[in-house]
Design a protein around this motif. Structure first.
Motif, mmCIF file in Angstrom:
data_model
loop_
_atom_site.group_PDB
_atom_site.id
_atom_site.type_symbol
_atom_site.label_atom_id
_atom_site.label_comp_id
_atom_site.label_asym_id
_atom_site.label_seq_id
_atom_site.Cartn_x
_atom_site.Cartn_y
_atom_site.Cartn_z
ATOM 1 N N GLY A 483 28.911 55.114 45.329
ATOM 2 C CA GLY A 483 28.500 54.457 44.095
ATOM 3 C C GLY A 483 29.667 54.205 43.160
ATOM 4 N N ALA A 484 30.668 55.106 43.162
ATOM 5 C CA ALA A 484 31.832 54.909 42.309
ATOM 6 C C ALA A 484 32.601 53.659 42.718
ATOM 7 C CB ALA A 484 32.741 56.139 42.373
ATOM 8 N N LEU A 485 32.708 53.413 44.025
ATOM 9 C CA LEU A 485 33.435 52.235 44.503
ATOM 10 C C LEU A 485 32.686 50.950 44.164
ATOM 11 C CD1 LEU A 485 34.713 53.502 47.979
ATOM 12 C CD2 LEU A 485 35.885 53.514 45.772
ATOM 13 N N PHE A 486 31.367 50.966 44.306
ATOM 14 C CA PHE A 486 30.605 49.772 43.942
ATOM 15 C C PHE A 486 30.611 49.559 42.429
ATOM 16 C CE2 PHE A 486 28.286 50.776 48.042
ATOM 17 C CZ PHE A 486 28.923 49.769 48.747
ATOM 18 N N GLY A 487 30.690 50.650 41.660
ATOM 19 C CA GLY A 487 30.844 50.514 40.215
ATOM 20 C C GLY A 487 32.172 49.875 39.852
ATOM 21 N N LEU A 488 33.224 50.228 40.588
ATOM 22 C CA LEU A 488 34.526 49.591 40.365
ATOM 23 C C LEU A 488 34.492 48.123 40.751
ATOM 24 C CD1 LEU A 488 37.069 52.307 41.575
ATOM 25 C CD2 LEU A 488 36.526 51.643 39.230
ATOM 26 N N LEU A 489 33.756 47.792 41.802
ATOM 27 C CA LEU A 489 33.619 46.386 42.184
ATOM 28 C C LEU A 489 32.915 45.605 41.080
ATOM 29 C CD1 LEU A 489 34.095 44.334 44.473
ATOM 30 C CD2 LEU A 489 31.816 44.895 45.329
ATOM 31 N N LEU A 490 31.914 46.220 40.470
ATOM 32 C CA LEU A 490 31.239 45.590 39.338
ATOM 33 C C LEU A 490 32.200 45.404 38.174
ATOM 34 C CD1 LEU A 490 28.640 44.567 37.984
ATOM 35 C CD2 LEU A 490 28.124 46.954 37.362
ATOM 36 N N TYR A 491 33.034 46.394 37.928
ATOM 37 C CA TYR A 491 34.040 46.292 36.863
ATOM 38 C C TYR A 491 35.023 45.154 37.143
ATOM 39 C CZ TYR A 491 38.723 47.256 35.073
ATOM 40 O OH TYR A 491 39.985 47.128 34.547
ATOM 41 N N LEU A 492 35.474 45.018 38.395
ATOM 42 C CA LEU A 492 36.396 43.940 38.740
ATOM 43 C C LEU A 492 35.745 42.576 38.523
ATOM 44 C CD1 LEU A 492 38.042 45.330 42.018
ATOM 45 C CD2 LEU A 492 39.020 45.275 39.718
ATOM 46 N N GLY A 493 34.454 42.487 38.844
ATOM 47 C CA GLY A 493 33.758 41.228 38.620
ATOM 48 C C GLY A 493 33.644 40.889 37.146
ATOM 49 N N ILE A 494 33.277 41.876 36.343
ATOM 50 C CA ILE A 494 33.182 41.645 34.892
ATOM 51 C C ILE A 494 34.565 41.351 34.321
ATOM 52 C CG2 ILE A 494 32.577 42.710 32.691
ATOM 53 C CD1 ILE A 494 30.458 44.330 34.173
ATOM 54 N N GLY A 495 35.582 42.063 34.816
ATOM 55 C CA GLY A 495 36.940 41.813 34.343
ATOM 56 C C GLY A 495 37.423 40.417 34.667
ATOM 57 N N ALA A 496 36.959 39.853 35.796
ATOM 58 C CA ALA A 496 37.354 38.493 36.152
ATOM 59 C C ALA A 496 36.771 37.474 35.178
ATOM 60 C CB ALA A 496 36.919 38.166 37.576
ATOM 61 N N LEU A 497 35.628 37.795 34.570
ATOM 62 C CA LEU A 497 35.044 36.894 33.580
ATOM 63 C C LEU A 497 35.834 36.917 32.278
ATOM 64 C CD1 LEU A 497 31.215 37.635 33.995
ATOM 65 C CD2 LEU A 497 32.612 35.935 35.174
ATOM 66 N N HIS A 498 36.390 38.076 31.941
ATOM 67 C CA HIS A 498 37.137 38.211 30.696
ATOM 68 C C HIS A 498 38.417 37.380 30.776
ATOM 69 C CE1 HIS A 498 38.731 40.010 27.059
ATOM 70 N NE2 HIS A 498 39.854 40.266 27.694
ATOM 71 N N GLY A 499 38.526 36.389 29.925
ATOM 72 C CA GLY A 499 39.693 35.520 29.941
ATOM 73 C C GLY A 499 39.516 34.271 30.774
ATOM 74 N N ASN A 500 38.431 34.184 31.564
ATOM 75 C CA ASN A 500 38.194 32.965 32.333
ATOM 76 C C ASN A 500 37.711 31.872 31.389
ATOM 77 O OD1 ASN A 500 35.953 31.244 33.959
ATOM 78 N ND2 ASN A 500 37.639 31.799 35.305
ATOM 79 N N GLU A 501 38.358 30.725 31.423
ATOM 80 C CA GLU A 501 38.083 29.684 30.431
ATOM 81 C C GLU A 501 36.716 29.032 30.626
ATOM 82 O OE1 GLU A 501 41.725 27.483 30.992
ATOM 83 O OE2 GLU A 501 42.577 29.494 31.048
ATOM 84 N N ILE A 502 36.217 28.990 31.854
ATOM 85 C CA ILE A 502 34.867 28.457 32.065
ATOM 86 C C ILE A 502 33.854 29.360 31.369
ATOM 87 C CG2 ILE A 502 33.144 27.792 33.782
ATOM 88 C CD1 ILE A 502 35.386 27.502 35.798
ATOM 89 N N TRP A 503 34.013 30.658 31.546
ATOM 90 C CA TRP A 503 33.103 31.616 30.931
ATOM 91 C C TRP A 503 33.193 31.543 29.407
ATOM 92 C CZ3 TRP A 503 28.999 34.332 32.126
ATOM 93 C CH2 TRP A 503 28.639 35.415 31.336
ATOM 94 N N GLU A 504 34.409 31.410 28.873
ATOM 95 C CA GLU A 504 34.567 31.344 27.423
ATOM 96 C C GLU A 504 33.921 30.089 26.864
ATOM 97 O OE1 GLU A 504 38.759 31.680 26.780
ATOM 98 O OE2 GLU A 504 38.673 33.867 26.605
ATOM 99 N N ARG A 505 34.115 28.954 27.537
ATOM 100 C CA ARG A 505 33.485 27.719 27.059
ATOM 101 C C ARG A 505 31.965 27.794 27.178
ATOM 102 N NH1 ARG A 505 35.322 24.326 30.681
ATOM 103 N NH2 ARG A 505 37.393 25.064 31.274
ATOM 104 N N THR A 506 31.469 28.500 28.198
ATOM 105 C CA THR A 506 30.024 28.693 28.325
ATOM 106 C C THR A 506 29.480 29.496 27.140
ATOM 107 O OG1 THR A 506 30.211 28.668 30.746
ATOM 108 C CG2 THR A 506 28.195 29.591 29.810
ATOM 109 N N ILE A 507 30.226 30.531 26.742
ATOM 110 C CA ILE A 507 29.817 31.330 25.573
ATOM 111 C C ILE A 507 29.844 30.472 24.314
ATOM 112 C CG2 ILE A 507 30.390 33.317 24.136
ATOM 113 C CD1 ILE A 507 29.234 34.032 26.877
ATOM 114 N N TRP A 508 30.863 29.630 24.188
ATOM 115 C CA TRP A 508 30.945 28.763 23.014
ATOM 116 C C TRP A 508 29.772 27.794 22.955
ATOM 117 C CZ3 TRP A 508 36.808 27.278 23.802
ATOM 118 C CH2 TRP A 508 37.588 28.410 23.556
#
Length: 654
Positions: A483-508
Motif C-alpha cells: 500500500g505504501a508503494l501504491f500511495g507513492l504512485l498516487l503522489y507521483l500522479g498528483i505531483g505531475a499535475l502540479h505545474g502542468n499548464e493544461i491542469w492550471e488552465r483547466t482550474i482557471w
C-alpha cells in the motif's frame, strides 16, 4: 543573410525591441550584420585553412573559448538537414572524447559528489520499487522487483562509462512500466513464450535506436512543442492516479460477503497506509515553503520526502497491538537468491517457442519503445543540461542515444526491462552537484544561480553500483507494505499535475474572471481561445489514456503521442492565429521573440510559493521542455561571443 541573422539575435534584447527610434535600431542591426559577416569570413577561412589553435582549457577540463566554426554550428541548428549519416555522432565524439579523462579526475568537492550519489540512489530506488509492483501485476510476475533493480544497475553502469553526458541517470520509468504491461498481451496473440518475445522486442528497439542516432533522427525531438510535452505529462499523471486508485480500492471486495475477515481487514489497512503515504509525501514536497526549521532542514525534508514517508508508514505497519489482518507487503524472496523471479534461466533462448510471425511481430512494440524513448530520454537529457545549470562541457545527444540503444542488448539477453533517462531524477541529480548562490531577479524573488557543477562520471556510476546493495538488502525491502508503494504512485500522479499548464488552465476555467491571475495567457488571448486550446489538449490526453489503459492495443500509445507533433504543426496552426500560439504554445522563433511565457511561469510560481527566504527546490518535469531547448543549451557555446563583440554591445546600449 547576415542581416537576418542579426535581427534574430538582436530581437531578443527587450530594450532594443522597445526602442522607438528607427535610427538606433537601424544602426544596431547594421553593426550586428557587419559583425556577422566578419564572423562568417573568419569561419570560412578557418574551415579552409584549419589552422586555429585550441584555446586553453578551464579548470574542469572544458574549453571555454569555442572556435568560430563551433559557434556558427551552434547558431544554425535549425538549418541542419534531418538526415546526416554519422555527422552528429562524429561531432559529439569530437567534442566529448578530449574531456573523457577529465570526467574521471578528482572532483573539486568529494563531499558534493558523494552526497549526489546517495541522493540519486534514493530518489531512483523508491520509484523503481513502485514501477516494479506495477509491472509484476501486469506481466504476471515475469518482471518484478529483482529485474527492475538489476536493470537499473546494469544500464546505469553502461551509461555512466560510455555516454557522452554522464550526468543523466538511467532507470525504469512509469511510461516503460505501462508499455511493458500493455505489450505483455501480445504474447498470447502470437502464441509465443514471453521472454523470447521480449528478447526480440529489445533487439528491434535497440537496432532502431542505433540506426536513428547514426542517421541523425534524434533531431526530431526539436520538433516537439509544449503542446505535446504537456499532454505527455498530464497523461502520465492521470495514468498514475488511475493505476494507484485501482490497486488500492479494487481489492477491497466491495459488495462481497463471502470474504475472509482477515483478508478484508488487510486490504483496508493497505488503503489506509497508501493514503497516509501519499499525504506525507505530498506535505513534505512543499516543506521548502514552510516557516519552520532552517532552510537546510526543509531542503532535506523535501529532497527525501518519499523515503521519509515509506519509513514512517512501514514502521506504523509493525505497531504492536494493532491487528491489520493479512497485510500485503512487497513480494520478493528475502534474502534474494540471485535468481530471476520467474522460473527460468538468466540467459534467454531467443528462438524458444518463437515463430517467424512472432519475431517480426515483436517489431511493433520495439518501435513503440523507440518512439517513447526518442521523446522521453532526450527530454530528460535536455532538462539535465538547461542553461541555468551553467554546464561547461558540451552535450552529446546523438552519441548518447546510440549508447541507449546498446543498453537494450543486456536487457534482451537477461530478460530485464529497458530504461532511459529519468524525470525528474536526472535533473535533480545535476542540481545536487551544483554550487549555488541566491540572486534577486527582476520580480524581486531570490532565485538560485549556479556557479559551478561537478561534471564527472563518479556519481552516476556510484548510484548504479548502489543498486547491487539494494539487491543484497531485499530483506529490508520486503518489510515495505504494498500500500505504501501504491500511495507513492498516487503522489507521483498528483505531483505531475502540479505545474502542468493544461491542469492550471483547466482550474482557471473554473474560476470567475476577476480571480484569474493576470498572466499573458489570460490578458493577451481571448478566453474562448484559451478554453478551446485547453479542451483540445484535454481531449488528446484522455484519448491516449483510454487507448493505453482500456484497449487491447494499448501498447501503441507512444505512436499517438508522436502523432500530436504534426497535429500541432499542420492543424492547430490553421485553427489558432500565430499571435495566440505565441502565448499558448511558444516554439522556435516565436519563443525566441517572446519571453512572456517564461515570465508568466515565474509570476505564477512566485504567487504560490512565499517561503521565508524565497528559495525553492526545483522539480523539473516534461512541461518545462521547450522545442527551442537546443538553442538554449548551445548558449554556453555562444556566450563567449560577448567578449568578442563587446564594442557592438556598447553601441547598442548607447
Amino acid at each position: 543573410a547576415n542581416t537576418k541573422a542579426a535581427v534574430a539575435a538582436l530581437i531578443a534584447d527587450r530594450h532594443l525591441v522597445r526602442c522607438r527610434c528607427p535610427a538606433v535600431v537601424a544602426i544596431a542591426i547594421a553593426t550586428a550584420a557587419a559583425a556577422a559577416a566578419a564572423d562568417n569570413n573568419v569561419a570560412s577561412n578557418d574551415i579552409e585553412n584549419n589552422t586555429e589553435e585550441p584555446a586553453p582549457s578551464s579548470s574542469n577540463g572544458a574549453n571555454p573559448k569555442k572556435t568560430v566554426r563551433q559557434r556558427s554550428s551552434a547558431l544554425s541548428t535549425d538549418d541542419e538537414p534531418l538526415f546526416q549519416f554519422m555527422t552528429g555522432i562524429k561531432e559529439d565524439l569530437d567534442a566529448r572524447a578530449p574531456l573523457y579523462r577529465d570526467d574521471w579526475s578528482k572532483p573539486r568537492s568529494i563531499f558534493t559528489v558523494v552526497n549526489a550519489t546517495v541522493f540519486a540512489f534514493v530518489i531512483q530506488l523508491i520509484p523503481a520499487l513502485i514501477f516494479a509492483e506495477l509491472m509484476a501485476r501486469e506481466t504476471e510476475n515475469n518482471l518484478s522487483v529483482a529485474e527492475v533493480v538489476l536493470s537499473s544497475a546494469v544500464i546505469g553502469i553502461i551509461y555512466a562509462i560510455f555516454a557522452g553526458q554522464p550526468l543523466v541517470i538511467m532507470g525504469i520509468t512509469g511510461p516503460v512500466a505501462i508499455l511493458l504491461g500493455t505489450s505483455y498481451r501480445l504474447t498470447a496473440k502470437f502464441d509465443a513464450d514471453y521472454f523470447p518475445f521480449f528478447f526480440w522486442i529489445c533487439i528491434w528497439a535497440g537496432a532502431m535506436h542505433i540506426l536513428s542516432s547514426m542517421v541523425g533522427l534524434v533531431n526530431l525531438v526539436w520538433k516537439v512543442t509544449p503542446f505535446t510535452s504537456q499532454i505527455f505529462e498530464l497523461f502520465i499523471g492521470v495514468s498514475f492516479i488511475y493505476l494507484s486508485c485501482r490497486d488500492l480500492i479494487e481489492p477491497l471486495y466491495l459488495g462481497q460477503s463471502d470474504v475472509d475477515g482477515a483478508d478484508r481487514a488487510g486490504q483496508y489497512a493497505t488503503l489506509l497506509l497508501g493514503t497516509l503515504t501519499c499525504y506525507i509525501s505530498y506535505t513534505l514536497h512543499f516543506a521548502e515553503t514552510w516557516m519552520l526549521f532552517t532552510r537546510q532542514v526543509r531542503t532535506v525534508l523535501t529532497s527525501y520526502n518519499t523515503l521519509i514517508a515509506v519509513v514512517i508508514v512501514t514502521g506504523l505497519s509493525y505497531l504492536p497491538g494493532i491487528d491489520m489482518g493479512t497485510l500485503d507487503r512487497v513480494d520478493i524472496i528475502a534474502p534474494w537468491d540471485w535468481q530471476p523471479t520467474a522460473d527460468r534461466s538468466w540467459v534467454t533462448n531467443p528462438m524458444q517457442g518463437m515463430s517467424a510471425n512472432a519475431v517480426f511481430g515483436a517489431m511493433v512494440p520495439g518501435f513503440m519503445f523507440f518512439l517513447l524513448f526518442i521523446i522521453d530520454h532526450n527530454v530528460s537529457s535536455i532538462l539535465s543540461q538547461l542553461p541555468k545549470y551553467n554546464l561547461q562541457k558540451p552535450a552529446a545527444y546523438h552519441w548518447d542515444f546510440f549508447v541507449l540503444g546498446i543498453t537494450f542488448i543486456p536487457c534482451a539477453i537477461l530478460g530485464l526491462p529497458p530504461g532511459n533517462g529519468l524525470i525528474p531524477q536526472a535533473p535533480l541529480h545535476v542540481r545536487a552537484l551544483c554550487t549555488r548562490k541566491l540572486e534577486a531577479d527582476k520580480y524581486g524573488v531570490k532565485r538560485e544561480v549556479v556557479t559551478y557543477v561537478e561534471e564527472q562520471r563518479w556519481s552516476g556510476l556510484g548510484q548504479a553500483l548502489l543498486m547491487f546493495v539494494a539487491l543484497a538488502a531485499f530483506r529490508v525491502i520486503s518489510w515495505i507494505p504494498r500500500g505504501a508503494l501504491f500511495g507513492l504512485l498516487l503522489y507521483l500522479g498528483i505531483g505531475a499535475l502540479h505545474g502542468n499548464e493544461i491542469w492550471e488552465r483547466t482550474i482557471w476555467c473554473l474560476m470567475i474572471p476577476k480571480k484569474r491571475p493576470p498572466v499573458p495567457v489570460v490578458t493577451d488571448v481571448k478566453w474562448r481561445t484559451v478554453q478551446l486550446f485547453t479542451l483540445i489538449q484535454l481531449a488528446c490526453t484522455f484519448l491516449v489514456f483510454g487507448v493505453a489503459n482500456f484497449t487491447s492495443v494499448g501498447y501503441i500509445y507512444p505512436a499517438l503521442l508522436v502523432i500530436l507533433v504534426p497535429i500541432r504543426s499542420y492543424i492547430l496552426s490553421r485553427i489558432f492565429s500565430r499571435q495566440d500560439l505565441k502565448r499558448l504554445d511558444p516554439h522556435g522563433k516565436d519563443e525566441e521573440d517572446e519571453d512572456h511565457y517564461h515570465d508568466e511561469q515565474r509570476i505564477i510560481h512566485h504567487q504560490r510559493n512565499d517561503s521565508i527566504d524565497s528559495e525553492e527546490l526545483d522539480f523539473p518535469n516534461r512541461a518545462e521542455f521547450r522545442g527551442q531547448g537546443r538553442k538554449q543549451l548551445h548558449h554556453r557555446h555562444t556566450s563567449n561571443m560577448t567578449e568578442d563583440k563587446g564594442e557592438i554591445g556598447m553601441e547598442v546600449n548607447a
